[in-house]
Design an enzyme around this catalytic site. Structure first.
Site, PDB file in Angstrom:
ATOM      1  N   GLU A 230      95.561  87.375 -21.908  1.00  0.00           N
ATOM      2  CA  GLU A 230      96.514  86.740 -22.272  1.00  0.00           C
ATOM      3  C   GLU A 230      97.381  87.715 -22.647  1.00  0.00           C
ATOM      4  O   GLU A 230      97.289  88.983 -23.466  1.00  0.00           O
ATOM      5  CB  GLU A 230      95.668  85.917 -23.406  1.00  0.00           C
ATOM      6  CG  GLU A 230      96.344  84.646 -23.909  1.00  0.00           C
ATOM      7  CD  GLU A 230      96.546  84.323 -25.726  1.00  0.00           C
ATOM      8  OE1 GLU A 230      96.993  83.519 -26.460  1.00  0.00           O
ATOM      9  OE2 GLU A 230      95.076  85.096 -25.573  1.00  0.00           O
TER      10      GLU A 230
ATOM     11  N   ARG B  69      81.962  94.163 -27.048  1.00  0.00           N
ATOM     12  CA  ARG B  69      82.724  95.166 -26.330  1.00  0.00           C
ATOM     13  C   ARG B  69      82.867  96.039 -27.531  1.00  0.00           C
ATOM     14  O   ARG B  69      82.200  96.431 -28.487  1.00  0.00           O
ATOM     15  CB  ARG B  69      84.466  93.731 -27.283  1.00  0.00           C
ATOM     16  CG  ARG B  69      83.545  94.154 -28.654  1.00  0.00           C
ATOM     17  CD  ARG B  69      84.589  92.702 -29.561  1.00  0.00           C
ATOM     18  NE  ARG B  69      85.936  93.072 -30.038  1.00  0.00           N
ATOM     19  CZ  ARG B  69      86.239  91.947 -29.296  1.00  0.00           C
ATOM     20  NH1 ARG B  69      86.654  90.759 -28.149  1.00  0.00           N
ATOM     21  NH2 ARG B  69      87.860  92.404 -28.667  1.00  0.00           N
TER      22      ARG B  69
ATOM     23  N   LYS C 277      95.401  92.337 -30.256  1.00  0.00           N
ATOM     24  CA  LYS C 277      96.761  92.072 -30.012  1.00  0.00           C
ATOM     25  C   LYS C 277      97.388  92.103 -31.615  1.00  0.00           C
ATOM     26  O   LYS C 277      98.072  92.433 -31.328  1.00  0.00           O
ATOM     27  CB  LYS C 277      96.402  91.762 -28.392  1.00  0.00           C
ATOM     28  CG  LYS C 277      96.165  92.071 -27.668  1.00  0.00           C
ATOM     29  CD  LYS C 277      96.469  92.087 -26.597  1.00  0.00           C
ATOM     30  CE  LYS C 277      95.869  91.187 -25.298  1.00  0.00           C
ATOM     31  NZ  LYS C 277      95.319  89.414 -25.177  1.00  0.00           N
TER      32      LYS C 277
HETATM   33  P1  ATP Z   1      92.867  90.634 -28.183  1.00  0.00           P
HETATM   34  O1  ATP Z   1      91.725  90.585 -29.341  1.00  0.00           O
HETATM   35  O2  ATP Z   1      92.824  92.134 -28.629  1.00  0.00           O
HETATM   36  O3  ATP Z   1      93.500  89.577 -28.220  1.00  0.00           O
HETATM   37  P2  ATP Z   1      91.368  89.015 -26.427  1.00  0.00           P
HETATM   38  O4  ATP Z   1      89.506  89.160 -25.961  1.00  0.00           O
HETATM   39  O5  ATP Z   1      91.739  88.124 -26.863  1.00  0.00           O
HETATM   40  O6  ATP Z   1      91.219  90.582 -27.098  1.00  0.00           O
HETATM   41  P3  ATP Z   1      92.035  89.161 -23.851  1.00  0.00           P
HETATM   42  O7  ATP Z   1      93.339  88.414 -23.813  1.00  0.00           O
HETATM   43  O8  ATP Z   1      91.412  87.981 -23.908  1.00  0.00           O
HETATM   44  O9  ATP Z   1      92.041  90.204 -25.014  1.00  0.00           O
HETATM   45  O10 ATP Z   1      91.323  90.194 -23.325  1.00  0.00           O
HETATM   46  C1  ATP Z   1      91.323  90.144 -21.755  1.00  0.00           C
HETATM   47  C2  ATP Z   1      90.195  90.587 -21.686  1.00  0.00           C
HETATM   48  O11 ATP Z   1      89.519  91.999 -21.957  1.00  0.00           O
HETATM   49  C3  ATP Z   1      88.850  89.338 -22.399  1.00  0.00           C
HETATM   50  O12 ATP Z   1      88.101  89.677 -20.888  1.00  0.00           O
HETATM   51  C4  ATP Z   1      87.914  90.246 -22.945  1.00  0.00           C
HETATM   52  O13 ATP Z   1      86.211  90.166 -22.909  1.00  0.00           O
HETATM   53  C5  ATP Z   1      88.405  92.280 -23.116  1.00  0.00           C
HETATM   54  N1  ATP Z   1      88.326  92.334 -24.058  1.00  0.00           N
HETATM   55  C6  ATP Z   1      88.974  91.829 -24.807  1.00  0.00           C
HETATM   56  N2  ATP Z   1      88.857  93.765 -25.813  1.00  0.00           N
HETATM   57  C7  ATP Z   1      87.610  94.135 -25.664  1.00  0.00           C
HETATM   58  C8  ATP Z   1      86.773  95.594 -26.134  1.00  0.00           C
HETATM   59  N3  ATP Z   1      87.200  95.311 -27.278  1.00  0.00           N
HETATM   60  N4  ATP Z   1      85.586  95.428 -25.487  1.00  0.00           N
HETATM   61  C9  ATP Z   1      85.989  95.044 -24.674  1.00  0.00           C
HETATM   62  N5  ATP Z   1      85.967  94.276 -23.841  1.00  0.00           N
HETATM   63  C10 ATP Z   1      87.145  93.809 -24.221  1.00  0.00           C
HETATM   64 MG    MG Z   2      92.766  85.956 -27.236  1.00  0.00          MG
END
Ligand code: ATP
Ligand code: MG
Length: 539
Positions: A28, A253, A263
């Site tokens: 995102e 994760r 993020k």
């Molecule tokens: P954040 O909370 O940091 O925004 P998110 O999962 O909401 O993390 P996205 O931009 O939706 O962020 O993530 C893109 C991809 O990265 C998703 O497929 C998510 O599963 C993966 N991802 C995010 N954080 C991790 C992590 N700590 N370990 C492994 N994969 C991750």
């Molecule tokens: Mg997210």
């Protein structure tokens, strides 16, 4: 044996269920990528698409217009490419028409209805893990009426939040995600790519499977939190009548000790200026780690070492650090820098005495070589390398004692100037005939210390880093209560001339100190410590 994702893929290929593996990395664009995302990229791209000769799309999951920004889109593309990814870039927002049509199809099939439920009512009527949810009166709204209202929602005739579109699944389902979840909402916001075209936006659980299906994704790999959403993912694809539907698989994760991996919170650190920006070398963002001196290969190595698991756990920071340390041990040139300089004058050479000596470029590199370093009768040594009250087993310089200057001579200390108990300058004599490599002095020096020639030294700022978070003390759960005020300590250091000429992002091993990388943004000569020489976390 491979990890469980590899097993699934190999089975699907063997059984002919899929011809070409297609995965996606779906960030995102609401912030910069962090090390957790690197793990996801490594798994979706290197571990899957590359390994099995398929492809991995970079797809922006830009279905929430409120938090998204083009700066984030650009940074994400840049970071993903830096990690070595190659492929096509897509935007979920380009599929808004298909999503809308799919929603209309669901309404026509009596599989979705427009409701006027508020978030509070939604919460109250949802039920619990042990009690079923309650149906709203609108669940039996005639199809024609829902179609008309959904069109009104789309055309901007409905206020934000006044109506929602809900999937008609099962209010008594043991899985709460299946209790008629909201799939569309009204939101009059400007989208970073679509502008004001849309007044309705799809919810993640509805949008994501459609995005995957449109792109022909075969294996949709996500983190464990989405396991309970998988029935909804499959429901949307089935009721939306998508051919060759993708399948979702969940992995654990990455959680890193003392590291913020969200993020949203990283954005807070940037917005509240606790750090200097998304690429502050303390940040666990890809941009921060790149500026710190991490390389794509070291991050890939890290992801490989930690593996892919089905249960959440926390990885130690030392595991990350050992990956870059092991790499730089072989690839980084050695250099001398004095982080806390103390002047040392050699008294048995005249002023103007000057020589060049040789030091090894890197004893651990496949190709050996030597480098010339200036030496004169005035040098800097590390203030910790001289002691008036040496502790037992101290192998460095003491009054009357001898040490070898790395690559140069053995010196013997003859005295020092003191001011208020503080050593201001040290005096020493060269032991004749003790030059490195041609030593016939017969004198033994217990220790070897690094040094820098005073005349040709460059003034540099050296940043030493520690985690942004203090270790968890069992009490302070909130990140904001655990911020480490000493996460950056800046020293006024002296470095050999070479260090002033290095290009930004060149890494060195400062002998006896650690690995340092020239900063890419600062004026003047600034080095960031990547890691110390030894694992600093072991007690
Ligand atoms: P954040 O909370 O940091 O925004 P998110 O999962 O909401 O993390 P996205 O931009 O939706 O962020 O993530 C893109 C991809 O990265 C998703 O497929 C998510 O599963 C993966 N991802 C995010 N954080 C991790 C992590 N700590 N370990 C492994 N994969 C991750
Ligand atoms: Mg997210």
């Amino acid at each position: 044996m491979g990890n469980f994702i590899e097993e699934i893929i190999e089975k699907d290929l063997r059984e002919g269920k899929v011809k070409e593996i297609v995965t996606r990395f779906p960030p995102e664009p609401n912030g910069y990528l962090h090390i957790g995302h690197a793990k996801s990229i490594c798994l979706n791209y290197y571990g899957t698409a590359v390994k099995y000769g398929g492809k991995c799309n970079l797809r922006f999951d830009d279905t929430n217009p409120v938090k998204e920004d083009d700066e984030f889109v650009q940074s994400i593309i840049n970071d993903v490419k830096w990690l070595g990814w190659q492929g096509d870039v897509y935007f979920a927002s380009d599929y808004f028409d298909i999503m809308y049509e799919t929603a209309v199809k669901l309404i026509k099939k009596d599989k979705a209805y427009v409701d006027d439920i508020t978030p509070e009512q939604m919460h109250d009527l949802r039920g619990t893990l042990t009690t079923p949810g309650t149906e709203t009166k609108n669940r039996y709204r005639p199809v024609e009426e829902s179609l008309k209202l959904f069109e009104d929602m789309k055309n901007g005739k409905v206020a934000d939040g006044a109506l929602v579109l809900r999937a008609k699944i099962d209010m008594a389902s043991p899985n709460i995600n299946m209790r008629d979840p909201i799939i569309y909402r009204v939101l009059k916001a400007t989208h970073h790519r679509q502008g004001d075209k849309w007044c309705v936006y799809p919810m993640y659980d509805f949008a994501h499977p459609i995005e995957d299906a449109v792109e022909g994704v075969t294996h949709s790999i996500c983190t464990l939190e989405f396991e309970d959403h998988r029935p909804l993912y499959d429901w949307v694809l089935k009721e939306g009548e998508f051919k060759n539907p993708p399948h979702q698989y969940e992995f654990a994760r990455l959680n890193l000790e003392r590291t913020i991996m969200s993020k949203r919170y990283l954005k807070k650190l940037v917005d509240e200026k606790f750090v200097d920006g998304w690429d502050d070398p303390r940040m666990p963002t890809i941009a921060g780690m790149r500026r710190r001196g991490y390389t794509p290969s070291s991050l890939r190595e890290f992801c490989e070492r930690i593996g892919v698991a089905k249960a959440n756990s926390e990885v130690e920071l030392s595991q990350l650090e050992s990956c870059i340390r092991d790499e730089l041990n072989v690839t980084a040139d050695r250099a001398m820098a004095v982080l806390k300089p103390l002047e040392l004058v050699i008294t048995n050479r005249p002023d103007g005495f000057r020589e060049t000596v040789s030091v090894e470029v890197n004893p651990n590199a496949p190709e050996k070589g030597e480098r010339k370093v200036e030496f004169s009768n005035r040098i800097y040594i590390e203030s910790d390398d001289f002691s008036l009250n040496p502790p037992p087993k101290y192998k460095r310089l003491v009054k009357g004692g001898a040490v070898r200057l790395k690559g140069a001579y053995i010196i013997r200390c003859t005295g020092c100037d003191e001011e208020n108990g503080e050593v201001k300058r040290v005096y020493a004599e060269i032991v004749e005939g003790s030059k490195s490599g041609e030593d016939n002095s017969g004198v033994k020096a217990k220790g070897v210390i690094h040094w820098v020639d005073a005349d040709t030294a460059v003034d540099m700022k050296v940043n030493l880093y520690d985690s942004l978070l203090l270790p968890y003390d069992g009490v302070h759960e909130e990140f904001s209560q655990r911020l480490n005020p000493l996460s950056r300590v800046t020293l006024n250091a002296k470095g050999e001339a070479e260090l002033g000429k290095a290009r930004p992002l060149t890494s060195f091993q400062f002998i006896r100190q650690g690995y340092f990388c020239r900063d890419s943004k600062s004026e003047g000569v600034v080095y960031n410590r990547i890691v110390s020489l030894k694992d600093g976390y072991k007690k």
